[in-house]
Design a protein around this motif. Structure first.
Motif, PDB file in Angstrom:
ATOM      1  N   ALA A   1      21.637  78.414  80.375  1.00 16.46           N
ATOM      2  CA  ALA A   1      21.378  79.010  81.693  1.00 16.46           C
ATOM      3  C   ALA A   1      22.631  78.925  82.576  1.00 16.46           C
ATOM      4  N   ASP A   2      23.217  77.728  82.703  1.00 14.06           N
ATOM      5  CA  ASP A   2      24.382  77.535  83.573  1.00 14.06           C
ATOM      6  C   ASP A   2      25.640  77.768  82.756  1.00 14.06           C
ATOM      7  N   LYS A   3      26.033  79.052  82.655  1.00 11.00           N
ATOM      8  CA  LYS A   3      27.163  79.409  81.789  1.00 11.00           C
ATOM      9  C   LYS A   3      28.494  79.025  82.418  1.00 11.00           C
ATOM     10  N   GLU A   4      28.547  78.882  83.749  1.00 11.74           N
ATOM     11  CA  GLU A   4      29.796  78.519  84.422  1.00 11.74           C
ATOM     12  C   GLU A   4      30.222  77.105  84.012  1.00 11.74           C
ATOM     13  N   VAL A   5      29.286  76.159  84.049  1.00 12.72           N
ATOM     14  CA  VAL A   5      29.604  74.777  83.650  1.00 12.72           C
ATOM     15  C   VAL A   5      29.999  74.745  82.179  1.00 12.72           C
ATOM     16  N   LEU A   6      29.273  75.506  81.359  1.00 18.13           N
ATOM     17  CA  LEU A   6      29.575  75.538  79.926  1.00 18.13           C
ATOM     18  C   LEU A   6      30.978  76.109  79.709  1.00 18.13           C
TER      19      LEU A   6
ATOM     20  N   LEU B   1      36.613  75.514  78.084  1.00 20.84           N
ATOM     21  CA  LEU B   1      38.029  75.665  78.412  1.00 20.84           C
ATOM     22  C   LEU B   1      38.820  74.452  77.913  1.00 20.84           C
ATOM     23  N   ILE B   2      38.232  73.276  78.090  1.00 17.55           N
ATOM     24  CA  ILE B   2      38.889  72.052  77.612  1.00 17.55           C
ATOM     25  C   ILE B   2      39.008  72.085  76.089  1.00 17.55           C
ATOM     26  N   LEU B   3      37.945  72.552  75.405  1.00 19.17           N
ATOM     27  CA  LEU B   3      37.989  72.675  73.946  1.00 19.17           C
ATOM     28  C   LEU B   3      39.127  73.601  73.517  1.00 19.17           C
ATOM     29  N   ALA B   4      39.255  74.737  74.228  1.00 16.82           N
ATOM     30  CA  ALA B   4      40.328  75.691  73.894  1.00 16.82           C
ATOM     31  C   ALA B   4      41.681  75.044  74.119  1.00 16.82           C
ATOM     32  N   GLY B   5      41.811  74.297  75.222  1.00 16.26           N
ATOM     33  CA  GLY B   5      43.062  73.607  75.493  1.00 16.26           C
ATOM     34  C   GLY B   5      43.410  72.616  74.410  1.00 16.26           C
ATOM     35  N   GLN B   6      42.415  71.884  73.927  1.00 15.60           N
ATOM     36  CA  GLN B   6      42.661  70.905  72.852  1.00 15.60           C
ATOM     37  C   GLN B   6      43.143  71.606  71.583  1.00 15.60           C
ATOM     38  N   ARG B   7      42.540  72.762  71.283  1.00 13.57           N
ATOM     39  CA  ARG B   7      42.973  73.515  70.093  1.00 13.57           C
ATOM     40  C   ARG B   7      44.426  73.947  70.244  1.00 13.57           C
TER      41      ARG B   7
ATOM     42  N   LYS C   1      39.363  84.440  71.165  1.00 11.04           N
ATOM     43  CA  LYS C   1      38.025  84.935  71.520  1.00 11.04           C
ATOM     44  C   LYS C   1      37.310  83.931  72.412  1.00 11.04           C
ATOM     45  N   LEU C   2      37.483  82.628  72.102  1.00 13.14           N
ATOM     46  CA  LEU C   2      36.842  81.586  72.895  1.00 13.14           C
ATOM     47  C   LEU C   2      37.354  81.615  74.337  1.00 13.14           C
ATOM     48  N   VAL C   3      38.716  81.764  74.503  1.00 15.61           N
ATOM     49  CA  VAL C   3      39.296  81.767  75.856  1.00 15.61           C
ATOM     50  C   VAL C   3      38.821  83.005  76.616  1.00 15.61           C
ATOM     51  N   ASN C   4      38.741  84.141  75.917  1.00 19.89           N
ATOM     52  CA  ASN C   4      38.236  85.354  76.574  1.00 19.89           C
ATOM     53  C   ASN C   4      36.806  85.143  77.083  1.00 19.89           C
TER      54      ASN C   4
ATOM     55  N   VAL D   1      35.501  82.332  77.933  1.00 18.99           N
ATOM     56  CA  VAL D   1      35.570  81.401  79.082  1.00 18.99           C
ATOM     57  C   VAL D   1      35.923  82.177  80.350  1.00 18.99           C
ATOM     58  N   ILE D   2      36.978  83.090  80.255  1.00 22.17           N
ATOM     59  CA  ILE D   2      37.398  83.870  81.434  1.00 22.17           C
ATOM     60  C   ILE D   2      36.258  84.765  81.888  1.00 22.17           C
ATOM     61  N   GLU D   3      35.518  85.254  80.888  1.00 17.58           N
ATOM     62  CA  GLU D   3      34.415  86.179  81.197  1.00 17.58           C
ATOM     63  C   GLU D   3      33.357  85.500  82.072  1.00 17.58           C
ATOM     64  N   HIS D   4      33.121  84.182  81.866  1.00 22.36           N
ATOM     65  CA  HIS D   4      32.025  83.506  82.571  1.00 22.36           C
ATOM     66  C   HIS D   4      32.500  82.599  83.690  1.00 22.36           C
ATOM     67  N   LEU D   5      33.855  82.538  83.901  1.00 19.71           N
ATOM     68  CA  LEU D   5      34.351  81.750  85.043  1.00 19.71           C
ATOM     69  C   LEU D   5      34.564  82.686  86.237  1.00 19.71           C
ATOM     70  N   PRO D   6      34.042  82.347  87.370  1.00 19.74           N
ATOM     71  CA  PRO D   6      34.302  83.187  88.557  1.00 19.74           C
ATOM     72  C   PRO D   6      35.776  83.063  88.969  1.00 19.74           C
ATOM     73  N   GLU D   7      36.288  84.132  89.645  1.00 25.78           N
ATOM     74  CA  GLU D   7      37.715  84.156  90.003  1.00 25.78           C
ATOM     75  C   GLU D   7      38.073  83.059  90.990  1.00 25.78           C
ATOM     76  N   ASN D   8      37.093  82.635  91.782  1.00 27.39           N
ATOM     77  CA  ASN D   8      37.401  81.588  92.767  1.00 27.39           C
ATOM     78  C   ASN D   8      37.271  80.184  92.182  1.00 27.39           C
ATOM     79  N   HIS D   9      37.042  80.114  90.864  1.00 28.78           N
ATOM     80  CA  HIS D   9      36.899  78.796  90.218  1.00 28.78           C
ATOM     81  C   HIS D   9      38.260  78.121  90.143  1.00 28.78           C
ATOM     82  N   GLY D  10      38.296  76.825  90.262  1.00 27.58           N
ATOM     83  CA  GLY D  10      39.546  76.065  90.296  1.00 27.58           C
ATOM     84  C   GLY D  10      40.362  76.218  89.028  1.00 27.58           C
ATOM     85  N   GLN D  11      39.719  76.485  87.914  1.00 28.55           N
ATOM     86  CA  GLN D  11      40.440  76.531  86.634  1.00 28.55           C
ATOM     87  C   GLN D  11      40.638  77.970  86.141  1.00 28.55           C
ATOM     88  N   TYR D  12      40.337  78.943  87.002  1.00 30.51           N
ATOM     89  CA  TYR D  12      40.430  80.337  86.567  1.00 30.51           C
ATOM     90  C   TYR D  12      41.881  80.709  86.254  1.00 30.51           C
ATOM     91  N   SER D  13      42.833  80.293  87.129  1.00 31.26           N
ATOM     92  CA  SER D  13      44.246  80.628  86.904  1.00 31.26           C
ATOM     93  C   SER D  13      44.741  79.948  85.635  1.00 31.26           C
TER      94      SER D  13
END
Length: 1416
Positions: free
Chosen positions: A1321-1326, A1331-1337, A1385-1388, A1390-1402
């Motif tokens: 349900a809460d895709k933003e938190v997910l 994003l952290i998983l993608a960073g670790q990869r 694909k995973l990062v895409n 993540v960007i798809e479900h993160l709002p632009e005003n999110h702290g980690q969007y950039s």
């Protein structure tokens, strides 16, 4: 003094005729006329008693002595002349053998067996074992008496004292309704300290007496005996105690009362506490024996009165010439002692010369209040009154002085030292043993030694008294009839029994001067026990109606562990010259030897047998001799007939009053049977021309069946024959129509001109019936002639019918191969029914004939259903035939009119036949189904599934209750291991006409084992027939319910077979009606599941993880693998119960019905009826229990650690577990403790992680599916289940789902992660977590790869991204080997479900640029 030489001569030890001494197993056929050694008990564990009493002999084994006991010492054929020199050549080799020494342990012990055989005591030093007889089954299946340890322990109270003598005295019951058995048995024990103590059978100390400070040498008892003659003095009961220089005699009546009082006090104290009652004092006399050097044994002869001559002689010897005597002779108590100087001493104590002493009774009470009193060293304690408070005195009591008693006379022999003395039952003779190996017979009345036996070192002696049977009394010469009733009282004979342990032989001698009448090889380690008393507490009034079962003598053999007694017939006491019976015995033995001899000439045997049997005088012996001849298999029929006829003719020639009617009748009856045997054998040997085999139409008409019904019967029998592959064993020498004369005579007996068949085994009964009727049933012998012969011989029709039916029903396999036999049975049954008294003349159509009822009963009880069905059809046909003939007679007497045109013959018997035919047909169909089986079984089969099913009978089904039929089929289903859906398929095929394609589809779908396809079609057909025959009893829900119950019952027998419980749940889920499903599930839970589940829960909570195999087996009774499956089935069961509870509101409870033919069933209530009586469950409680089961299953399934399942619940939740599911319990409600919530959350996340790990590993390992690894899981989706649990456990469901997605990506299973992503349900938190998983990869690729391209790319990245990547730890990833394109694909996403005003969007945008820059 006369000294007898013991030689084997014409008039010596063997008597006049050889073979008087009968060893065990001699097989002489004259057991009732010779001495016999009869075993009457065995020891259950004598080795344990030996190890307890003699620890120093513990390494030994009783097996060592078996060889010596088993070998014959050939005393009968050996040279007895060597016995004269026995003193010079005493064998010494036993002492050299240590093995044999271990078998001598019983010689070191003190033994006593109660004369009523209800208690045996074996004591050694301070220890004792009390053995109690119990009736038990031996290894051979026969019931026998076995002595088992009832009590064992140490008896010593004083330091250093040992047991020196023991007596077991049975005490009479005071109740009027007593049957002659003793009320209880008192154990009297003498000690070397001088104490005499009295115990109960359970080892409770009752009484302790110190009457003399010297060691107790011997205890002896005398009980009341009715005087045989008016002149015999009546003897009082007494207990005599021998000390080295004194004799104490305790009055029996006084002792009896004191012991009763003490025992009652023990019972009161044990029940209620300290309730002291002063028992009556003991009255005793104490005599100091003077003028004797040593005394080792004694005999108390009792009170005697001298005749006037003996009185004057005694007075003259004592007082001289001028002595005066009293007018009435004085009464005296006589005592005889054995020892040294004199060898035997005779003491006479005048009655009234010493007043009885009264002792204070030392009473022991088995209660907590008084048991401390007996910790004192002394056993002598006086009783205080209730008001006395002074402490108990522990010093020894005052010992009363003895009254001096001088020896009157003796047998002075300075070199001879006596060892034992044994008084005869009539108190006139005594046997004395000495150190020289002699046994001396004393006449105690005259004080003379009358006989001596040599060569009996260490001998033990005893007596047997035999009373003459007046009916067998030998008549005097002057009597005209030797068989009349002789006048006068019964005579009594005394026999002396001597056991010589050095030679291992037991001998029986006739006294005083008689020969040896019996001898037995018994081994060298036995003990001979002769109590010499009976039951204490009787008098001349109470003993009149009592006939207590007491033995006189017994032999204890520690090697074989047996207890034996000796039976001696009275006639052996008669002298050779007068004993015609002894001659008869000799002739009988000679006859037996003749019958066993290897003589091939039957004429010679016949001639000698005739001569011998005519020489025998006594009718009873003649009868015994004739029985021996008739039971011999070597004498031909003609000789048997001739011998019997000769004896009968001889009897008829005698005068009428001299002939024994019983013997004459016996001969006549045996002769009739022999003639009958000859006639039957002749009829069986005559071949009769067979008729042509009847056609199907003929058989149908014979059985009064329509063509359609007859073909149906044929089909049923063919199916049964095809499936019934049971093999029968028949030996080559067994033929159906042959029976030996011996067996024929054994089976039959005459009684008032009627032949009766004795009660025998079924096999023998069939053999007799086969001898009479098998040839007739095969059509090879004349049925009419056979029936006429048997009827005229004296057989009742009922007996013949029973023999015929037993034969028919037992020969089912042969009968099905011979259709002609049905018509033969019809003919034979018709002939039997026409015999007199077969069918009662008063029988009419409205009553039930006992004749036909007898036949129906046999069919109902038979387990051979095909034969029973055929015989029932024949019975029905013959019944109808007889009814038609009866009604024709009546009909012919009625005037023909319009009222009689539509008349039809009906009867009650016909209706009963129709009902039975329907029941037998049903039973046959069911039995055919039970015989069918799957042709191949590839999987492992449990031993429980290989146990054969019992055969059915109508009687069994009628007694099995309403669920009996379904229960029987359920047992068959269990044995075959079918999938539950096979039952549904059969039902489906019964209800609808399916195409071949659908059948094949169902075959492959429903069969557990595809290899068994070939056998399925037949089984499905048989199941369909059974469904059609039993529409109510085998209704599909009822059948599934019984199958479910059968599987869970079998699982409970072997919990390791988890597949049984799984299959039980499968059948449960197949039940359509929710009411039945609910009831069965609840019964399963309460009966089999909840207790084991409770044990498993507390074990897992205790260890805090999935327990190891050893702990599971110890606490739950199954392995860890089986327990995992068990917990999965528990949650499955509760899930089914919850679903059934919901569904039951939408449907009606079923109406249980029974087929018309089975309405009369009786027996236990069916499972389905019990299920419908169950109460409704409390839904929230079951749901609560379901959560716990699922938690437990997850812990075991994934081997989770650091998890205590009960910590996931608060106190209310814990208390509600394992309660009755139908009860209302207080369940958790409202907000939960945050600590509990934290534990729950950690647990659910552990489960999800473990599930994903299992999924990943199963895909790597050869693509093995999860269901193959855990077949009981049935596609269980653990992440979904964890989310459902989260809802119940008040944990965020979305949190669990997010964790599941993260775990999937961590393991590199991005394709599954994308599917699971959609459920969150809460895709933003997910997205921020991913994003952290993608960073670790990416960090792993750039920083840990150390490639040139990676380093160059790292320098081009923004500083913030570099810093962030360096902070990432790729070790947290479970799988780092993921293609860069997949990470893109995973990062895409993540960007798809993160709002632009999110702290980690950039950061995510920079990350996608970096990923795209890396070449794939």
């Amino acid at each position: 003094m006369r000294r007898a030489r013991v030689r084997a001569g014409p008039e010596g030890s063997r008597g006049r005729f050889p073979g008087w001494a009968v060893a065990p197993g001699s097989g002489s056929g004259s057991g009732i006329m010779s001495c016999t050694l009869v075993p009457f008990g065995h020891f259950q564990d004598l080795e344990a008693a030996r190890d307890f009493l003699c620890p120093h002999r513990r390494p030994g084994s009783a097996a060592a002595g078996r060889d010596s006991a088993g070998k014959s010492t050939s005393w009968e054929d050996g040279g007895w002349g060597a016995w004269d020199e026995a003193e010079l050549q005493e064998p010494e080799e036993e002492e050299s053998n240590s093995k044999n020494q271990r078998n001598y342990w019983l010689q070191d012990c003190v033994l006593s067996l109660s004369p009523t055989n209800d208690l045996m005591v074996i004591a050694n030093e301070q220890k004792a074992v009390f053995l109690v007889p119990k009736w038990k089954h031996s290894d051979k299946g026969k019931e026998e008496m076995q002595y088992a340890v009832g009590w064992s322990g140490s008896l010593n109270v004083e330091e250093g004292e040992c047991v020196s003598s023991v007596l077991c005295i049975p005490l009479a019951s005071q109740k009027r309704s007593s049957t002659g058995r003793p009320d209880w048995t008192c154990i009297v024990v003498g000690f070397t300290s001088g104490y005499v103590r009295f115990y109960t059978e359970s080892g409770v100390l009752l009484l302790a007496q110190l009457l003399n400070e010297d060691p107790v040498l011997q205890l002896k008892c005398r009980t009341y005996e009715i005087p045989r003659h008016p002149g015999v003095t009546e003897q009082n009961e007494e207990l005599s105690i021998l000390y080295p220089a004194a004799i104490v005699t305790i009055d029996g009546f006084s002792l009896f009362q004191s012991l009763r009082a003490c025992r009652n006090q023990v019972a009161r104290a044990a029940a209620s506490g300290n309730e002291n009652v002063q028992p009556p004092p003991l009255a005793y006399k104490k005599w100091g024996l003077q003028d004797v050097d040593t005394i080792v044994d004694h005999a108390s002869i009792g009170i005697m009165t001298l005749c006037p001559f003996d009185q004057m002689k005694t007075a003259s010897n004592i007082g001289g010439y001028n002595a005066t005597i009293k007018n009435s002779p004085p009464a005296m108590s006589q005592y005889v002692t054995v020892g040294a100087n004199p060898f035997t001493g005779f003491f006479f104590a005048l009655e009234g010369s010493s007043q009885p002493l009264l002792s204070h009774v030392a009473l022991a009470v088995a209660s907590k209040l008084t048991s401390a009193l007996f910790n004192a060293a002394s056993g002598w304690l006086g009783w205080k009154s209730k008001h006395e408070e002074e402490p108990v005195q522990k010093q020894k009591p005052k010992v009363e002085p003895a009254t001096p008693l001088a020896v009157r006379f003796g047998l002075p022999d300075s070199r001879r030292h006596g060892e034992r003395i044994c008084l005869s039952p009539c108190n006139t003779l005594a046997a004395v043993t000495d150190e020289f190996g002699r046994v001396i017979l004393l006449d105690v009345t005259r004080g003379l030694a009358v006989r001596m036996w040599k060569g009996y070192r260490d001998a033990e002696v005893g007596w047997i008294q035999t009373v003459e049977d007046l009916q067998e009394r030998e008549s005097e010469k002057m009597d005209s009839s030797p068989f009349g009733n002789a006048q006068g009282p019964s005579r009594v004979a005394q026999f002396l029994v001597i056991y010589a342990p050095r030679r291992g032989i037991l001998e029986v001698w006739s006294t005083q001067q008689g020969p040896r009448v019996g001898a037995f090889n018994v081994g060298k380690y036995c003990r001979l026990l002769y109590p010499g008393y009976k039951i204490m507490g009787l008098n001349n009034v109470t003993s009149q109606g009592w006939q207590p079962q007491t033995y006189q003598i017994c032999l204890v053999d520690p090697v074989s562990g047996s207890v034996k007694t000796v039976h001696v017939p009275f006639h052996l006491a008669l002298s050779d010259k007068k004993s015609e019976r002894a001659k008869d015995m000799h002739l009988v033995k000679k006859l037996n030897a003749l019958l066993k001899a290897k003589t091939s000439d039957p004429d010679l045997i016949e001639a000698e047998a005739k001569e011998l049997i005519l020489d025998i005088k006594y009718p009873a012996t003649k009868k015994q001799a004739l029985e021996s001849i008739l039971t011999s298999e070597r004498v031909p029929l003609s000789s048997l007939t001739n011998i019997t006829q000769t004896l009968m003719d001889n009897l008829k020639k005698q005068e009428l009053e001299c002939v024994d009617e019983g013997l004459l009748q016996f001969c006549a009856n045996k002769l009739k049977l022999l003639h009958l045997y000859e006639l039957i054998s002749k009829l069986n040997s005559q071949s009769v021309q067979k008729d042509t085999s009847p056609s199907d139409n003929d058989l149908a008409k014979l059985l009064r069946l329509e063509e359609k019904d007859f073909h149906r019967l044929e089909t049923l029998l063919e199916n049964y024959k095809k499936e019934n592959t049971q093999t029968t064993v028949q030996f080559s020498d067994e033929k159906d129509d042959i029976l030996s004369v011996k067996m024929f005579l054994e089976y039959l007996e005459y009684e008032k001109d009627v032949i009766n068949v004795k009660s025998m085994e079924d096999r023998e009964y069939v053999a007799l019936g086969s001898f009479f009727f098998w040839k007739c049933l095969c059509g090879e012998s004349s049925i009419e002639e056979m029936c006429d012969a048997l009827e005229s011989a004296g057989f009742t029709p009922q007996t013949l019918l029973s023999l015929l039916l037993n034969l028919w029903l037992s020969k089912e396999k042969d009968i099905l191969d011979k259709p002609d036999s049905v018509s033969c049975l019809h003919t034979m049954l018709s002939l039997l029914s026409k015999m007199k008294v077969a069918i009662d003349e008063s029988w009419d159509t409205q009553s039930v004939s006992p004749w036909w009822q007898q036949m129906r009963t046999a069919c109902v009880q038979s387990e051979n259903n095909a034969a029973a069905l055929l015989s029932a059809h024949v019975g029905h046909s013959v019944t109808a035939q007889i009814i038609d003939s009866v009604t024709e007679k009546k009909f012919s007497q009625i005037v023909v009119g319009s009222d009689t045109e539509s008349w039809e013959a009906l009867s009650l018997d016909t209706e009963y036949w129709k009902l039975l035919l329907k029941q037998l047909e049903d039973c046959l169909i069911l039995q055919t189904l039970l015989h069918s089986k799957v042709t191949k079984r590839t999987k492992r089969v449990s031993s429980l599934q290989t146990e054969p099913l019992g055969r059915l009978s109508v009687k069994k089904l009628l007694e099995a209750g309403k669920g009996g039929i379904a229960d029987t089929v359920a047992k068959w289903v269990f044995k075959q291991g079918f999938s539950p859906l096979v039952l549904n398929l059969a039902q489906y095929k019964t209800n609808t006409d399916s195409t071949e394609e659908s059948v094949e589809m169902h075959n492959n779908l429903f069969l557990e084992e595809p290899e068994a396809d070939a056998g399925l079609e037949t089984i499905l057909e048989l199941l369909q027939v059974a469904y059609q025959q039993f529409p109510c009893s085998l209704e599909v829900d009822v059948l599934h319910a019984h199958c479910s119950w059968e599987y869970v019952v079998q699982w409970n027998k072997d919990p390791e077979e988890a597949c049984f419980l799984t299959r039980s749940i499968d059948h449960l889920r197949c039940i359509i009606n929710a009411h039945v499903q609910h009831g069965i599930a609840l019964m399963m839970w309460n009966t089999f599941i909840v207790k084991r589940l409770s044990s498993a829960t507390y074990l897992m909570d205790k260890v805090g993880k999935a327990p190891k195999d050893r702990l599971c087996r110890r606490d739950v009774g199954m392995s860890d693998t089986a327990m995992t499956a068990f917990l999965g089935c528990c949650s499955e069961l509760l899930q089914t119960l919850l679903e059934a509870d919901v569904t039951s509101d939408e449907m009606q409870a079923p109406v249980l019905d029974t087929e018309d033919a089975w309405v009369s069933v009786e027996g236990p209530v069916s499972i389905v009826e019990l299920a419908l009586e169950q109460k409704r469950i409390h839904y929230p409680l079951v749901e609560h229990q379901f959560v716990l089961c699922t938690v437990l299953y997850a812990i075991m399934r994934f081997s989770l650690k650091s998890v205590k399942p009960l910590t996931l619940f608060d106190s209310k939740g814990k208390n509600a577990f394992f309660k009755d599911l139908t009860s209302i319990q207080l369940l958790p409600s409202g907000d939960m403790d945050p600590n509990v919530l934290s534990i729950r959350q950690q647990f659910l996340l552990k489960v999800v992680s473990a599930a994903v790990q299992t999924l990943c590993s199963s895909q790597k390992d050869k693509e093995v599916s999860e269901e193959e690894l855990f077949p009981f899981e049935k596609g269980k989706n653990w992440p979904t289940l964890a989310a459902d649990l989260a809802q119940y456990l008040q944990i965020s469901e979305d949190l669990v789902k997010r964790h599941y997605v993260c775990e999937l990506y961590s393991y590199g299973m991005d394709h599954l992660g994308e599917e699971a992503f959609l459920q969150v349900a809460d895709k933003e938190v997910l997205a921020s977590q991913l994003l952290i998983l993608a960073g670790q990869r990416l960090a792993f690729v750039l920083l840990h790869g150390q490639t040139k391209e990676g380093m160059e790319l790292l320098t081009r990245l923004p500083p913030t991204l570099c810093t962030w990547l360096k902070a990432m730890d790729p070790k947290e990833l479970q799988n780092v080997e993921v293609p860069i394109a997949t990470t893109a694909k995973l990062v895409n996403k993540v960007i798809e479900h993160l709002p632009e005003n999110h702290g980690q969007y950039s950061l995510a945008l920079n990350l996608i640029e970096a990923v795209e820059a890396i070449p794939s």
